[in-house]
Design a protein around this motif. Structure first.
Motif, PDB file in Angstrom:
ATOM      1  N   ASP A   1       0.724  -1.324   0.015  1.00 34.12           N
ATOM      2  CA  ASP A   1      -0.021   0.144  -0.072  1.00 34.12           C
ATOM      3  C   ASP A   1       0.775   1.170  -0.037  1.00 34.12           C
ATOM      4  N   THR A   2       2.096   1.403  -0.687  1.00 31.61           N
ATOM      5  CA  THR A   2       2.776   2.406  -0.825  1.00 31.61           C
ATOM      6  C   THR A   2       2.671   3.178  -2.172  1.00 31.61           C
ATOM      7  N   GLY A   3       2.261   2.433  -3.006  1.00 31.48           N
ATOM      8  CA  GLY A   3       2.633   2.949  -4.572  1.00 31.48           C
ATOM      9  C   GLY A   3       2.034   4.381  -4.799  1.00 31.48           C
ATOM     10  N   ALA A   4       2.253   4.914  -5.920  1.00 35.97           N
ATOM     11  CA  ALA A   4       1.915   6.283  -6.150  1.00 35.97           C
ATOM     12  C   ALA A   4       0.206   6.446  -6.444  1.00 35.97           C
ATOM     13  N   ILE A   5      -0.367   7.221  -5.891  1.00 35.12           N
ATOM     14  CA  ILE A   5      -1.976   7.339  -5.991  1.00 35.12           C
ATOM     15  C   ILE A   5      -2.315   7.987  -7.410  1.00 35.12           C
ATOM     16  N   VAL A   6      -3.297   7.072  -7.907  1.00 33.73           N
ATOM     17  CA  VAL A   6      -3.757   7.770  -9.224  1.00 33.73           C
ATOM     18  C   VAL A   6      -5.182   8.379  -8.853  1.00 33.73           C
ATOM     19  N   GLY A   7      -5.932   7.882  -8.016  1.00 38.02           N
ATOM     20  CA  GLY A   7      -7.193   8.683  -7.594  1.00 38.02           C
ATOM     21  C   GLY A   7      -7.571   8.119  -6.374  1.00 38.02           C
ATOM     22  N   ARG A   8      -8.431   9.013  -5.698  1.00 40.60           N
ATOM     23  CA  ARG A   8      -9.113   8.572  -4.287  1.00 40.60           C
ATOM     24  C   ARG A   8     -10.218   9.489  -4.354  1.00 40.60           C
ATOM     25  N   ARG A   9     -11.509   8.760  -3.810  1.00 41.85           N
ATOM     26  CA  ARG A   9     -12.636   9.176  -3.583  1.00 41.85           C
ATOM     27  C   ARG A   9     -13.291   9.031  -2.510  1.00 41.85           C
ATOM     28  N   PRO A  10     -14.195   9.855  -1.764  1.00 39.96           N
ATOM     29  CA  PRO A  10     -14.911   9.333  -0.839  1.00 39.96           C
ATOM     30  C   PRO A  10     -15.862   8.443  -1.000  1.00 39.96           C
TER      31      PRO A  10
END
Length: 237
Positions: free
Chosen positions: A156-165
């Motif tokens: 769970d450390t990879g670069a973030i593509v997207g994050r949504r609630p």
């Protein structure tokens, strides 16, 4: 695009595959059949309620199995040599991971490094297992989100593509949270694949911090989460 899905056999994963395939056909599904088992009790009745909710919501006409919606290959562990060899033979352009155990560098290499992972939460706050439940336990309802990130060797450390609630509605129960989360998972992956297919790539941002690692939540704490979530949503008056 030669797209593969790495996952486990659950109702919400079957729905995800069915819906994803409508826009982005999945060439093959690699199913991990053995999961980690903690040394303490973790089962809770809300999980049976969750399955009943998802079955009624999505599978009134059947089609509950992954094999109903794609070409599947099952392995006890996706890190096994046989699984890695099958991945290499499939030669994916891109892989999506949804709910497997920690994957090895060999798996990453077999997919050419192009592996996206769905994480149930914000990895900059919560890494590991049962992360939505741990957010509820801490009363952090504003952190109930889903993240799509590039898979990295460290969990769970990879670069973030997207994050949504996750959309939380009045009167919602904890048994309904997984279905709401899965809808967000689908949106995140469809957006990323649209960019890939459209030649825009899949941009990502490195994580700013490393969240705390959490393990399986014990049954007794899940009972507390059921109550806290109901109080928050108004399901418990």
């Amino acid at each position: 695009m030669n797209l593969v899905l790495l996952t486990t056999e659950t109702l919400h994963h079957s729905w995800f595959l069915r819906e994803l395939s409508r826009r982005h056909p999945v060439a093959r599904v690699f199913v991990e059949t053995e999961t980690l088992r903690p040394a303490y009790e973790t089962a809770h009745p809300f999980e049976a309620e969750r399955d009943e909710h998802e079955r009624a919501l999505w599978f009134a006409k059947g089609g509950e199995r992954l094999s109903d919606h794609g070409d599947t290959m099952a392995f006890p562990s996706l890190n096994a040599e046989s699984a890695v060899a099958a991945l290499r033979q499939t030669r994916p352009d891109l892989a999506v991971v949804f709910g497997t155990g920690k994957l090895s560098q060999a798996v990453i290499d077999a997919c050419g490094g192009n592996i996206l992972n769905l994480h149930g939460g914000d990895p900059e706050e919560y890494r590991g297992l049962d992360t939505h439940l741990w957010a509820v336990w801490h009363g952090a309802f504003d952190q109930l989100s889903t993240t799509l990130h590039w898979l990295a060797p460290e969990l769970d450390t990879g670069a973030i593509v997207g994050r949504r609630p996750i959309l939380l509605t009045n009167g919602m129960t904890l048994a309904q949270l997984r279905a709401a989360n899965t809808r967000v998972c689908l949106q995140l992956v469809e957006d990323a694949l649209d960019g890939w297919v459209g030649g825009r790539g899949i941009p990502a941002q490195p994580q700013a911090r490393r969240g705390r690692y959490y393990s399986f939540m014990p049954t007794a704490l899940k009972q507390v989460c059921v109550r806290r979530f109901a109080m928050f949503s108004g399901a418990m008056r």
